[in-house]
Design an enzyme around this catalytic site. Structure first.
Site, PDB file in Angstrom:
ATOM      1  N   LYS A  77       5.914  38.998  -6.062  1.00 13.85           N
ATOM      2  CA  LYS A  77       6.836  37.887  -6.330  1.00 13.85           C
ATOM      3  C   LYS A  77       6.184  36.609  -5.822  1.00 13.85           C
ATOM      4  O   LYS A  77       5.587  36.600  -4.728  1.00 13.85           O
ATOM      5  CB  LYS A  77       8.158  38.142  -5.613  1.00 13.85           C
ATOM      6  CG  LYS A  77       9.234  37.105  -5.890  1.00 13.85           C
ATOM      7  CD  LYS A  77      10.547  37.463  -5.180  1.00 13.85           C
ATOM      8  CE  LYS A  77      11.657  36.468  -5.464  1.00 13.85           C
ATOM      9  NZ  LYS A  77      12.908  36.791  -4.742  1.00 13.85           N
ATOM     10  N   SER A 152      17.055  36.867  -7.692  1.00  9.12           N
ATOM     11  CA  SER A 152      15.979  35.982  -8.039  1.00  9.12           C
ATOM     12  C   SER A 152      14.643  36.679  -8.350  1.00  9.12           C
ATOM     13  O   SER A 152      13.741  36.044  -8.887  1.00  9.12           O
ATOM     14  CB  SER A 152      15.737  35.004  -6.884  1.00  9.12           C
ATOM     15  OG  SER A 152      15.298  35.700  -5.731  1.00  9.12           O
ATOM     16  N   SER A 176      18.707  39.868  -4.291  1.00  5.16           N
ATOM     17  CA  SER A 176      17.643  39.523  -5.247  1.00  5.16           C
ATOM     18  C   SER A 176      16.634  40.607  -5.563  1.00  5.16           C
ATOM     19  O   SER A 176      15.841  40.440  -6.491  1.00  5.16           O
ATOM     20  CB  SER A 176      16.890  38.292  -4.760  1.00  5.16           C
ATOM     21  OG  SER A 176      17.603  37.142  -5.115  1.00  5.16           O
TER      22      SER A 176
END
Ligand code: GLN
Length: 485
Positions: A77, A152, A176
């Site tokens: 990420k 997210s 997330s």
């Protein structure tokens, strides 16, 4: 070739010399090239670095010197600092930021032999549930490209679901990792707060943030978590406690395990098709020998407002560092120093980030601190106490991960409160600090994945992985691949 292989299968195939890391890595890089323009799940691919790492891994594999994840291609990420490429955090503010160091979990996965194919798109500064707030554009759900992948960590979830990486890192402040895992039909685990180091993770809400693994299966997550977890002197909130071998207990029998299902979860906000899939999964657990019983988490309904106050407060403080003096973006031709701060922040942050910074500044301001921030901290303690009481009675707490399957891109963009409700089932685990896992348990009426959520007591990631693995041995939801990928 890699489309039908899980991370665990790739790991084994590399060790058995069925294929090389270069072949597997090249296959993922090719898939990213072919498919990612339609998904936007990566902010950058690391072609040369990935192939060089794959070649080095192949040498170790050949000489019998393989480390736990030797040669396995994963993605990070883009909130985790990497010396390779940029660390953008999905923001204009950091669009050109190159980190001089690697995050600890990035370091650890590299030391375990993993190959990094690139970095994944995300909601700006990890604020969002749909991946629509990224400066680099929305990510699309591989199951339906008009739908969001969740957020997210939506880029990581979409990349794994579309088989563009064998596994990925995510971070979870209020859901997330788990919510995008649910919406994309993969497995994602948020560890106990302090189990994985936050060093090098761009801070959103420091008392809630936690990195964790995302992959097709619980077994895959067990391999990743084993490499990521552990004490780190550079993060004072990481816990000095030995790391379990998460793969050894995967097969343990669930007979006699008690699964608590809070009645508070089954309210009107829950979509009937999600509820049906979760109830069917609970039946499956009964067949696996677990006892399922109703429990109560009385303060659960307050989790979202409590989370919103605390996370915004911490975000407003953490994001103060982005001032145009340090870290890349700076407004041009400012009139004076204050104008430079203000213009930089007005230009560099998107609307959602600005909203959170304003809410956070408000709840911390004189006159409102006691009414909002302090009150939220007190409710946080109650929520934590509810979990402590529940775990006296049960081993696991089960429910849906998200109240609905993936929604349409743009559908909730204009209504932040509706968006925040996506986190209905996930934020409490962050507030309490306990671990949680989401894994696929069926499909909605519209053919989109549905996720089951399990939570366990502190440091019982082993139990979460065991329970998810046993379920995955008798179901095949996790093995389904979206059409067109
Ligand atoms: N969706 C939640 C939010 O918008 C959680 C985000 C996260 O876990 N990083 O804050």
């Amino acid at each position: 070739m890699v489309r039908d292989l899980s991370l665990s299968r790739i790991r084994q195939g590399l060790r058995d010399k069925e294929f090389s890391s270069r072949e597997i890595t090249q296959a993922y890089l090719d898939r990213i090239e072919q498919l990612d323009s339609g998904l936007n799940s990566f902010t950058q691919a690391f072609r040369d670095a990935a192939l060089a790492a794959a070649d080095a891994a192949d040498q170790r594999l050949a000489s019998g010197d393989a480390r736990p994840l030797e040669g396995v291609p994963i993605a990070h990420k883009d909130i985790l600092a990497t010396t390779e490429g940029r660390t953008t955090c999905g923001s204009k503010m950091l669009a050109h930021y190159c980190s001089p160091f690697d995050a600890t979990v990035v370091d650890r996965l590299a030391a375990a032999g993993a190959v990094v194919v690139g970095k994944t798109n995300m909601d700006e500064f990890a604020m969002g549930s749909s991946n629509e707030t990224s400066y680099f554009g929305p990510v699309r759900n591989p199951w339906c490209t008009d739908a969001v992948p969740g957020g997210s960590s939506g880029g990581s979830a979409a990349a794994v679901a579309a088989r563009l990486a064998a596994g990925a890192t995510g971070t979870d402040t209020g859901g997330s990792i788990r919510q995008p895992a649910a919406l994309c039909g993969i497995t994602g685990l948020k560890p106990t707060y302090g189990r994985c180091s936050r060093y090098g993770l761009v801070a959103f809400a420091s008392s809630l943030d936690q990195p964790g693994p995302m992959a097709q299966t619980a077994e895959d997550c067990a391999h990743l978590l084993g490499a990521m977890a552990g004490h780190d002197e550079r993060d004072s909130t990481s816990v000095a406690r030995p790391v379990d071998d998460y793969t050894t207990g995967l097969e343990s029998d669930l007979t006699g395990k008690v699964i608590g299902v809070p009645s508070e979860f089954f309210t009107e906000g829950l979509a009937p098709d999600v509820e049906r899939a979760v109830q069917a999964a609970l039946d499956q657990y009964r067949e696996l020998g677990a006892e399922v019983r109703e429990i109560h988490l009385p303060h659960y309904p307050y989790a979202i407002p409590t989370y919103q106050v605390i996370s915004a407060a911490e975000a407003s403080s953490n994001l103060a560092r982005f001032d145009g003096v340090r870290y890349t973006h700076r407004a041009e031709n400012p009139k004076n120093l204050v104008d430079m701060y203000e213009s930089t922040r007005a230009e560099g942050f998107g609307a959602e980030v600005q909203r959170r910074v304003m809410v956070g500044t408000f709840v911390l301001s004189a006159g409102y601190y006691d009414a909002y921030y302090l009150k939220a901290q007190k409710v946080r303690t109650r929520i934590r106490d509810d979990f402590a009481a529940a775990f006296e009675e049960v081993d696991l707490i089960a429910g849906p991960t998200s109240p609905t399957a993936a929604f349409g891109i743009g559908e909730k963009a204009a209504d932040p409160v509706a968006m925040y409700l996506s986190d209905l089932y996930t934020t409490a685990a962050n507030l309490a600090g306990v671990p949680g896992i989401s894994f696929p348990c069926g499909f909605s009426q519209g053919g989109l994945p549905v996720g089951m959520h399990l939570m366990a007591n502190f440091f019982r990631e082993d139990l979460l992985l065991n329970a998810a693995h046993r379920y995955q041995q008798v179901t095949d939801w996790h093995a389904r691949v979206p059409e067109g990928v």
